[in-house]
Structures are given as C-alpha cells and as structure tokens.
Design an enzyme around this catalytic site. Structure first.
Site, mmCIF file in Angstrom:
data_model
loop_
_atom_site.group_PDB
_atom_site.id
_atom_site.type_symbol
_atom_site.label_atom_id
_atom_site.label_comp_id
_atom_site.label_asym_id
_atom_site.label_seq_id
_atom_site.Cartn_x
_atom_site.Cartn_y
_atom_site.Cartn_z
ATOM 1 N N ASN A 9 -5.262 -57.225 15.935
ATOM 2 C CA ASN A 9 -4.848 -56.533 17.164
ATOM 3 C C ASN A 9 -4.690 -55.050 16.809
ATOM 4 O OD1 ASN A 9 -3.603 -55.524 19.424
ATOM 5 N ND2 ASN A 9 -1.694 -56.684 19.172
ATOM 6 N N TRP A 10 -5.699 -54.266 17.172
ATOM 7 C CA TRP A 10 -5.691 -52.858 16.766
ATOM 8 C C TRP A 10 -4.736 -52.012 17.604
ATOM 9 C CZ3 TRP A 10 -11.576 -51.346 15.882
ATOM 10 C CH2 TRP A 10 -12.111 -52.187 14.895
ATOM 11 N N LYS A 11 -4.226 -52.576 18.691
ATOM 12 C CA LYS A 11 -3.308 -51.843 19.585
ATOM 13 C C LYS A 11 -3.942 -50.513 20.007
ATOM 14 C CE LYS A 11 0.476 -54.379 17.592
ATOM 15 N NZ LYS A 11 1.896 -54.490 17.341
ATOM 16 N N HIS A 95 1.032 -59.954 25.385
ATOM 17 C CA HIS A 95 1.650 -59.449 24.155
ATOM 18 C C HIS A 95 3.047 -58.923 24.490
ATOM 19 C CE1 HIS A 95 2.469 -56.922 20.698
ATOM 20 N NE2 HIS A 95 1.590 -57.660 20.044
ATOM 21 N N GLU A 97 4.501 -56.331 23.721
ATOM 22 C CA GLU A 97 4.523 -54.913 24.132
ATOM 23 C C GLU A 97 4.129 -54.784 25.601
ATOM 24 O OE1 GLU A 97 2.035 -53.583 20.924
ATOM 25 O OE2 GLU A 97 3.658 -54.038 19.515
ATOM 26 N N GLU A 167 4.842 -64.813 18.290
ATOM 27 C CA GLU A 167 5.159 -63.524 17.687
ATOM 28 C C GLU A 167 6.621 -63.173 17.967
ATOM 29 O OE1 GLU A 167 1.364 -61.016 17.064
ATOM 30 O OE2 GLU A 167 2.141 -60.566 19.045
ATOM 31 N N GLY A 173 5.736 -55.219 13.662
ATOM 32 C CA GLY A 173 5.712 -53.825 13.226
ATOM 33 C C GLY A 173 6.967 -53.396 12.489
ATOM 34 N N SER A 213 4.250 -58.799 11.317
ATOM 35 C CA SER A 213 4.272 -58.356 9.922
ATOM 36 C C SER A 213 3.608 -59.343 8.971
ATOM 37 C CB SER A 213 5.703 -58.030 9.474
ATOM 38 O OG SER A 213 6.242 -56.979 10.274
ATOM 39 N N GLY A 234 -1.331 -57.026 13.308
ATOM 40 C CA GLY A 234 -1.305 -55.660 13.823
ATOM 41 C C GLY A 234 -1.587 -54.664 12.713
ATOM 42 N N GLY A 235 -0.529 -54.120 12.130
ATOM 43 C CA GLY A 235 -0.662 -53.056 11.130
ATOM 44 C C GLY A 235 -1.676 -53.347 10.032
HETATM 45 P P1 PGA Z 1 2.264 -56.410 13.214
HETATM 46 O O1 PGA Z 1 1.825 -56.674 14.753
HETATM 47 O O2 PGA Z 1 1.339 -57.243 12.356
HETATM 48 O O3 PGA Z 1 2.041 -54.926 13.011
HETATM 49 O O4 PGA Z 1 3.674 -56.812 13.086
HETATM 50 C C1 PGA Z 1 1.453 -57.943 15.202
HETATM 51 C C2 PGA Z 1 1.189 -57.909 16.689
HETATM 52 O O5 PGA Z 1 1.913 -57.211 17.406
HETATM 53 O O6 PGA Z 1 0.256 -58.568 17.198
#
Ligand code: PGA
Length: 251
Positions: A9-11, A95, A97, A167, A173, A213, A234-235
């Site tokens: 997930n590149w956001k 998601h 967010e 999640e 994050g 994470s 994500g990251g």
């Molecule tokens: P993260 O994000 O790996 O940076 O914690 C995961 C996500 O939000 O899908």
C-alpha cells in the site's frame, strides 16, 4: 491451502519515475519459486505507468480506493470501471486512514465492495481497532461490527473473491507491531465471524492479511501463524529490498 498474498500500500507516495524504479526493482528480484500473490497498490496517478511496467510479470496491480458508482457527477472520484481500464485486479477499501480522515463508514465500504466485485475487482477490505478501543477491551466488538457491516451480503462469489486485512490502527506506521499471538487471536476471531456469515467452506478459503508495521524482521513470524494469510504493507513497501524480503518470507 490458502495462497499467501503480499500487497504494498504505497499510500500518497510516488511520482511516475520513482514508481517505475520501484516496480522494476521488485520485478527483477522476485523469489523463484514464487508461492505467493504479489500486488502493488500505487496512487491513482501512477496506476497506468506501473501497469505498463508490470505487464507480463507476476506482479499484480491494485488501487487504494474507489467510488461505488459507475460514472457521473462525482467530482474527484474514480469508478471501478476506470480501475479495470488501467488493469487493476484489486482495490483496497475502508483503510483506517479513509475511515478516520475521509469519513468512510461500514455502509460505504460495503457499497464499494459490492461495486468492486461486480467489476471483477478483488476488494481488500480493511478492519481494525484503535488503541483506545483495544485498551477498553473492545477489539472484538469493533472488528466484528466492521466485518459484519463491510462484508454484508456479498454472495458466494463475492466471499470467494474478497480479502480481509486486519490492521490494528495503533500498529499502522508506528513501528509498533501486534505480536504474532495478538494478531493470530484476532485473525481466528475474524474467521469465526466469516464462518457464521458465509459458512465453513468460504471461511476456510478466506484470505486474511495482517497490516501494521510488518517488516522484514517480523514478517516470517507473523506469516507463520495459522490464520495469517498475507500482509498489507505500508512503509516497508516503498523500498524494493524490504518489500521483497517480506514476499520471500511468505514463499
Ligand atoms: P505500515 O502501513 O506498514 O506503514 O504500518 C500499513 C497500512 O496502513 O496498510
């Protein structure tokens, strides 16, 4: 056996030149044999250039959101058909967010999931509790409400195509990962709800990803839990080496 699925997930990151370098790096070093599905989910603006770059490779494409309507006066929105047009096979929905910053509710996520499935897009439907909810011992209650609401009335084919991503919001994050035991407990609980909603066969086949994470150094342990069928990253998905290390851990 459920095939593991690792999705990046590149956001809201990446312009086209960096995105191309990243997928080139991923494509070049995919594990062989590759015993997992590998998906990248770039922002809308680079979907087309990433699609061109991964054509013919084992890397698949997903988007991070969409609207439930087919077309029309919805300024700023993108439809399921538009995602198919740029070769997406997956779409992340609900998601945390999007739920927290853009007001998405279970009902909206459910409408999106049905619209995605109708266009043969596999929805990756996200659920998870906040830190406050976990500390108030409400994790199961919150997750159950989200699963029942977001995945209502999907139909047998819908259940077969849908993917759930657990999640925990407090792990996204933050560098703070759920322990394998904490994650496994919720994954098994989610599968029990799916069993209640859709029956044993579809529940056994449902892929449930962990996200929050996930990194090269914790991926193997998380992915070896019986009910963890992949990762939503994500990251660590923004660099080819760390993403590939997680793919390797799933293979
Ligand atoms: P993260 O994000 O790996 O940076 O914690 C995961 C996500 O939000 O899908």
């Amino acid at each position: 056996m459920r095939k593991k699925i690792i999705a990046g997930n590149w956001k809201m990151n990446m312009t086209s030149d960096v995105a191309r370098d990243l997928v080139d790096g991923i494509k070049a070093k995919l594990p062989n044999p590759l015993n997992a599905d590998v998906v990248v989910c770039p922002p809308f603006t680079v979907l087309k250039s990433v699609a061109d770059r991964i054509a013919g490779s084992a890397v698949d494409l997903g988007a991070q959101n969409m609207h439930w309507e087919k077309s029309g006066a919805y300024t700023g929105e993108v439809s399921p058909e538009m995602l198919r047009d740029v070769m997406c096979n997956y779409v992340i929905l609900g998601h945390s967010e999007r739920r927290a910053y853009f007001g998405e509710t279970d009902e909206m996520v459910n409408r999106k999931a049905k619209a995605a499935l109708a266009m043969n897009l596999k929805p990756i439907i996200c659920v998870g509790e906040t830190l406050e909810e976990r500390e108030a011992d409400k994790t199961k209650q919150v997750v159950e409400t989200q699963v029942r609401g977001s995945l209502a009335e999907l139909g047998a084919k819908g259940w077969a195509d849908a993917i759930i991503a657990y999640e925990p919001v407090w792990a996204i994050g933050t560098g703070r990962t759920a322990t394998p035991e904490q994650a496994q407990e919720v994954h098994a609980f989610i599968r029990s709800i799916v069993r209640d909603m859709a029956g044993a066969a579809l529940a056994d086949a449902m892929r449930i990803q962990y996200g929050g994470s996930m990194k090269p150094d914790n991926a193997k342990e998380l992915l070896s839990q019986p009910d963890i069928d992949g990762g939503l990253i994500g990251g660590a998905a923004l660099k080819a080496d760390s993403f590939l290390a997680i793919v390797q851990a799933a293979c």
